[in-house]
Motif scaffolding. Structure first.
Motif, PDB file in Angstrom:
ATOM      1  N   UNK B 101       0.810  -1.088   0.024  1.00  0.00           N
ATOM      2  CA  UNK B 101      -0.145  -0.105  -0.056  1.00  0.00           C
ATOM      3  C   UNK B 101       0.881   1.207   0.063  1.00  0.00           C
ATOM      4  N   UNK B 102       2.129   1.056   0.076  1.00  0.00           N
ATOM      5  CA  UNK B 102       3.033   2.158   0.291  1.00  0.00           C
ATOM      6  C   UNK B 102       3.197   3.100   1.602  1.00  0.00           C
ATOM      7  N   UNK B 103       2.711   2.387   2.651  1.00  0.00           N
ATOM      8  CA  UNK B 103       2.869   2.845   4.034  1.00  0.00           C
ATOM      9  C   UNK B 103       4.302   3.001   4.399  1.00  0.00           C
ATOM     10  N   UNK B 104       4.892   4.021   4.915  1.00  0.00           N
ATOM     11  CA  UNK B 104       6.316   4.064   5.353  1.00  0.00           C
ATOM     12  C   UNK B 104       6.621   3.817   6.706  1.00  0.00           C
ATOM     13  N   UNK B 105       5.430   3.821   7.744  1.00  0.00           N
ATOM     14  CA  UNK B 105       5.839   3.770   9.199  1.00  0.00           C
ATOM     15  C   UNK B 105       4.685   2.797   9.600  1.00  0.00           C
ATOM     16  N   UNK B 106       5.311   2.050  10.548  1.00  0.00           N
ATOM     17  CA  UNK B 106       4.189   1.117  11.423  1.00  0.00           C
ATOM     18  C   UNK B 106       4.654   1.146  13.039  1.00  0.00           C
ATOM     19  N   UNK B 107       3.485   1.112  13.840  1.00  0.00           N
ATOM     20  CA  UNK B 107       3.808   0.805  15.377  1.00  0.00           C
ATOM     21  C   UNK B 107       3.046  -0.535  15.392  1.00  0.00           C
ATOM     22  N   UNK B 108       4.045  -1.354  15.827  1.00  0.00           N
ATOM     23  CA  UNK B 108       3.548  -2.640  16.220  1.00  0.00           C
ATOM     24  C   UNK B 108       3.569  -2.983  17.631  1.00  0.00           C
ATOM     25  N   UNK B 109       2.069  -2.942  18.148  1.00  0.00           N
ATOM     26  CA  UNK B 109       1.836  -2.995  19.559  1.00  0.00           C
ATOM     27  C   UNK B 109       1.819  -4.335  19.949  1.00  0.00           C
ATOM     28  N   UNK B 110       1.316  -5.426  19.350  1.00  0.00           N
ATOM     29  CA  UNK B 110       1.217  -6.896  19.442  1.00  0.00           C
ATOM     30  C   UNK B 110       2.650  -7.166  20.180  1.00  0.00           C
ATOM     31  N   UNK B 111       2.473  -8.338  20.977  1.00  0.00           N
ATOM     32  CA  UNK B 111       3.611  -8.785  21.676  1.00  0.00           C
ATOM     33  C   UNK B 111       3.656 -10.200  21.410  1.00  0.00           C
ATOM     34  N   UNK B 112       4.654 -10.990  21.819  1.00  0.00           N
ATOM     35  CA  UNK B 112       4.712 -12.531  21.350  1.00  0.00           C
ATOM     36  C   UNK B 112       5.864 -12.523  20.462  1.00  0.00           C
ATOM     37  N   UNK B 113       6.883 -11.706  20.721  1.00  0.00           N
ATOM     38  CA  UNK B 113       7.930 -11.642  19.548  1.00  0.00           C
ATOM     39  C   UNK B 113       9.262 -12.074  20.628  1.00  0.00           C
ATOM     40  N   UNK B 114      10.450 -11.484  20.140  1.00  0.00           N
ATOM     41  CA  UNK B 114      11.665 -11.844  20.880  1.00  0.00           C
ATOM     42  C   UNK B 114      11.490 -12.010  22.301  1.00  0.00           C
ATOM     43  N   UNK B 115      10.842 -10.971  22.992  1.00  0.00           N
ATOM     44  CA  UNK B 115      10.662 -11.041  24.263  1.00  0.00           C
ATOM     45  C   UNK B 115      10.077 -12.344  25.047  1.00  0.00           C
ATOM     46  N   UNK B 128      10.509  -7.989   6.375  1.00  0.00           N
ATOM     47  CA  UNK B 128       9.470  -7.453   5.567  1.00  0.00           C
ATOM     48  C   UNK B 128       9.705  -6.216   5.640  1.00  0.00           C
ATOM     49  N   UNK B 129       9.786  -5.406   6.817  1.00  0.00           N
ATOM     50  CA  UNK B 129       9.727  -3.975   6.888  1.00  0.00           C
ATOM     51  C   UNK B 129      11.020  -3.699   6.074  1.00  0.00           C
ATOM     52  N   UNK B 130      12.089  -4.137   6.295  1.00  0.00           N
ATOM     53  CA  UNK B 130      13.257  -3.720   5.492  1.00  0.00           C
ATOM     54  C   UNK B 130      13.102  -3.778   3.978  1.00  0.00           C
ATOM     55  N   UNK B 131      12.547  -4.967   3.578  1.00  0.00           N
ATOM     56  CA  UNK B 131      12.219  -5.018   2.149  1.00  0.00           C
ATOM     57  C   UNK B 131      11.340  -3.916   1.479  1.00  0.00           C
ATOM     58  N   UNK B 132      10.183  -3.539   2.229  1.00  0.00           N
ATOM     59  CA  UNK B 132       9.503  -2.470   1.706  1.00  0.00           C
ATOM     60  C   UNK B 132       9.685  -1.140   2.378  1.00  0.00           C
ATOM     61  N   UNK B 133      11.001  -0.919   3.024  1.00  0.00           N
ATOM     62  CA  UNK B 133      11.378   0.467   3.450  1.00  0.00           C
ATOM     63  C   UNK B 133      10.419   0.927   4.689  1.00  0.00           C
ATOM     64  N   UNK B 134       9.903   0.105   5.156  1.00  0.00           N
ATOM     65  CA  UNK B 134       9.021   0.586   6.369  1.00  0.00           C
ATOM     66  C   UNK B 134       9.794   0.755   7.597  1.00  0.00           C
ATOM     67  N   UNK B 135       9.585   2.091   8.206  1.00  0.00           N
ATOM     68  CA  UNK B 135      10.292   2.127   9.563  1.00  0.00           C
ATOM     69  C   UNK B 135       9.228   1.678  10.648  1.00  0.00           C
ATOM     70  N   UNK B 136       9.856   0.829  11.552  1.00  0.00           N
ATOM     71  CA  UNK B 136       8.760   0.018  12.515  1.00  0.00           C
ATOM     72  C   UNK B 136       9.274   0.522  14.202  1.00  0.00           C
ATOM     73  N   UNK B 137       8.146   0.795  14.571  1.00  0.00           N
ATOM     74  CA  UNK B 137       8.401   0.855  16.104  1.00  0.00           C
ATOM     75  C   UNK B 137       7.649  -0.363  16.899  1.00  0.00           C
ATOM     76  N   UNK B 138       8.577  -0.812  17.715  1.00  0.00           N
ATOM     77  CA  UNK B 138       8.282  -2.036  18.458  1.00  0.00           C
ATOM     78  C   UNK B 138       8.783  -3.188  17.875  1.00  0.00           C
ATOM     79  N   UNK B 139       8.318  -4.370  18.044  1.00  0.00           N
ATOM     80  CA  UNK B 139       7.153  -4.859  18.450  1.00  0.00           C
ATOM     81  C   UNK B 139       6.998  -4.792  20.056  1.00  0.00           C
ATOM     82  N   UNK B 140       5.762  -5.088  20.542  1.00  0.00           N
ATOM     83  CA  UNK B 140       5.646  -5.194  22.130  1.00  0.00           C
ATOM     84  C   UNK B 140       6.017  -3.903  22.483  1.00  0.00           C
ATOM     85  N   UNK B 141       5.123  -3.120  22.283  1.00  0.00           N
ATOM     86  CA  UNK B 141       5.186  -1.592  22.781  1.00  0.00           C
ATOM     87  C   UNK B 141       3.974  -0.987  22.929  1.00  0.00           C
ATOM     88  N   UNK B 142       3.955   0.167  23.704  1.00  0.00           N
ATOM     89  CA  UNK B 142       2.759   0.981  23.852  1.00  0.00           C
ATOM     90  C   UNK B 142       2.863   1.929  22.617  1.00  0.00           C
TER      91      UNK B 142
END
Lengths: 472, 472
Positions: B101-115, B128-142
């Protein structure tokens, strides 16, 4: 000698807890010191109050007729305490009348004595008191606040300066304004303070004697002292001996202001004409005698609150339970910096905990029940670990903002008091839930603090007091 | 390189301050994370909000019809940020759609990853984020709270966790729960915090990049950081370089938790999988780079409040004015312990003051206007001394319980800001007068503190910052 001391203490306890009081300088004019004193004692004091002022006869106030006496000698009943708030030059004569009337205690509110350079007038007052065997608090003081009977010589109106509810903490303050501000603050926080005394110029009754009186009063569980400096030769030794005798029976928390160098000394001197002394001297004295030292007024009450409500711990090992890993880390930092221990949970118990808590909970100490915790998770941890021989006290962090916690958590924490070990709680935030939760804990004797650092310092005070008890 | 950096920063500033946001995992069911996010963004966010959840079509909520989209790809408008709160395993596919969709930023609230041990899933998300040039905050965050637009990915309802009003302080927090508790606390105290960010597992966007973004945002006057530890090799060097570059332009206040020994390290490791590192290492790093270090969360905001509102002092010399000798003594203690100076008042000025103030006022420094002071006495002291070359800043103690002070005093203190020197105030108590007075001062940019110790630490931070500015 023993009888003599007993007699002295009983006069001082009458000074702090009289059945009857005269207010010399009482006034029907709102906005004056004499009016506030009259209002305190005529409308809220549970004992008998006798206004003395030759200018008035009978005045209608607060919907009833108030009779003013011309002088103390005109009052026919017995009077326990004369509260004197007339201009300084009139005080010797009034004290003389008090003596003739057989009054044995006086609170002299009036200023204009040694603190204003009038040393001779103060000496005259001392001499009259001595002649008639009157024990005198002040002059230049706010005197006594007794929350149980509302014997209250604080001359600022309640709207401006709140009065705390009754409770287990007594304060002996060298500064009147500091005592006033503390009362106002405690009133807002519903911190129970049974007695507050400011002794002003200390012409007669000293902090040492007040300590003795509070040591004897069963309603007082913790004595707090705000000190700037001692005044007379030999006082340090007397203070040391008294604290040493009392501390093993009742905790004494001291905050000594005036620690620094020249500027601090200058400030103390101009404030109470006392010598600040080197701070090291006081520090050594308090430590040796078994007083617990606070580094600020606030810390003094953080500690007092815990000492008044918690049992004495058997050792320095703290169980930390938290729903915020970050707060757990801060708690451990603070506890270890104070020399307390945060031991690991024995492996067998950790395994059992692992089964009961969430899969991603941390089951070592600090135990992180995580932001997905429910009230029950705290209960499980406290019930499983606090009764064991591995922990001496508990620091419970409950950030109530997480979704799974409810006000029922307070009951579980209060329930864990049955294990007979100290428990303190950390809450932070501002929502109504946080406030209600805090009140529930505090009302049931679980002290709460807004930061892990302050809670840790309170546990430190409990541990320090356990050593004082053991050592002395 | 320069262009590339600019591009990166602009994406991150979009992440913090978007015009439009999709909420993937939005839900009409009260009590769920997806519902709170939807409520935040659909009812309070000043930008456009697009709920995404294939289970719903159009639902009536908050008195209007809310359209749900089946997927991000179904939304026709541009979207600045995708907020993702779906179960962890679904996140890679959703990110892929965001990329398409061409979105360039994401906040991933979901947990259940490295932590939670799912390192591979987190690596997949990163790829995936790198492939599409998406800057990603998180995951596992408020994620992000932006007080200006109410772009708010905090998933706890406002009733449980308050949100602060807009203001000059930004917070970058490694802990979500700590950030939440700070917001709730700041909301109650009306402390202005424009931005709060929690970066969770830090799969992509780092604290260093957030620092850079806040350095560029003119609404941010002070950056605060809550840190437990760094994660990757080379991060310490990057943090050092970034802080060193930003600090002379904008103050950075850091609180590093996890200072102690084994237990603290254990706590940090189990909380954020970060290495606490020796505290000495961080301490050295912050000092060298020009960050101002706080020793608790509370102190961080005490300092930030002063740094956000006060000018930079020219030197360490503090004028102390007080109506309580006791409080004056405490202030001097605290100031001197921090290495600040409390110089005497030059004799010629002291003489003049003596004429203007009450006869028993102390005219050296600290200046004790006494408990009989009026508002005007403070004005006289501030006007006579603050403009002189002898003082660099002022600490004003106003125990409002004394009879002669009124709320007008606030105007005099605020008026003294014209001398261009830092002023902080100390108030203590709980009556309505004290609260109103405090609010008046704070609203006009005079920070107030309940104890002299905290006010002194705030002045110390200002002085320390003046050195950072000079040195770098």
């Amino acid at each position: 000698m023993y009888l003599n001391l007993c007699f002295l203490y009983s006069v001082i306890s009458k000074l702090l807890d009289p059945q009857s009081a005269a207010i010399v300088g009482a006034s029907p004019k709102p906005g004056t010191v004499g009016y506030v004193l009259l209002e305190n004692l005529a409308t809220r004091f549970k004992g008998r109050a006798y206004p003395v002022n030759p200018k008035y006869d009978v005045v209608e106030l607060w919907g009833r007729k108030i009779k003013f006496y011309k002088s103390l000698l005109e009052v026919e009943d017995d009077i326990d305490v004369a509260v004197i708030a007339t201009p300084a030059p009139t005080v010797p004569k009034i004290l003389e009348e008090a003596g003739q009337k057989g009054i044995k205690a006086a609170v002299v509110i009036s200023s204009g004595f040694a603190e204003a350079g009038n040393v001779e007038l103060e000496n005259w007052v001392k001499a009259v008191a001595k002649q008639y065997g009157i024990r005198l608090l002040g002059p230049n003081c706010i005197g006594v606040y007794n929350a149980y009977t509302n014997f209250d010589t604080q001359f600022l109106p309640v709207e401006r300066a709140g009065r705390p509810p009754p409770g287990p903490i007594a304060l002996i303050s060298q500064s009147g304004a500091v005592a006033t501000a503390i009362m106002d603050w405690a009133a807002r926080r519903r911190l129970g303070m049974g007695f507050v005394v400011n002794y002003g110029n200390k012409a007669d009754v000293t902090e040492v004697e007040l300590l003795e009186a509070f040591a004897e009063d069963e309603r007082v569980k913790v004595i707090t002292m705000y000190m700037e400096g001692l005044k007379y030769p030999g006082e340090a030794k007397r203070l040391l001996d008294t604290v040493r005798r009392i501390a093993p029976k009742k905790p004494i928390v001291v905050y000594k202001a005036g620690r620094g160098s020249t500027a601090a000394q200058r400030a103390v001197r101009s404030h109470t004409a006392a010598m600040a002394g080197t701070y090291e001297m006081y520090h050594g004295l308090f430590k040796q005698a078994g007083a617990i030292e606070a580094s600020s007024v606030r810390e003094m009450f953080d500690m007092a609150k815990a000492l008044a409500t918690q049992p004495t711990p058997r050792g320095p090992r703290v169980l930390v339970v938290t729903d915020s890993g970050g707060m757990g880390v801060q708690a451990v930092d603070a506890l270890e910096a104070l020399g307390l221990e945060v031991p690991e949970v024995p492996e067998s118990i950790a395994k059992e905990l692992k089964r009961e808590l969430l899969p991603f909970a941390a089951v070592s100490n600090p135990i992180d029940v995580t932001g997905s915790a429910t009230d029950e998770h705290y209960k499980i941890v406290l019930d499983m670990l606090l009764p064991t021989a591995f922990f001496d006290m508990a620091l419970v962090v409950t950030l109530m903002q997480v979704p799974g916690l409810t006000k029922n958590l307070a009951e579980y924490i209060i329930g864990a008091k049955k294990y007979g070990k100290p428990i303190v709680a950390v809450n932070f935030g501002g929502s109504e839930l946080v406030q209600k939760f805090e009140e529930a804990l505090e009302d049931s004797g679980v002290p709460t603090y807004p930061t892990p650092e302050r809670a840790a310092k309170a546990l430190w005070a409990l541990y320090r007091y356990s050593q004082v008890r053991r050592r002395l």
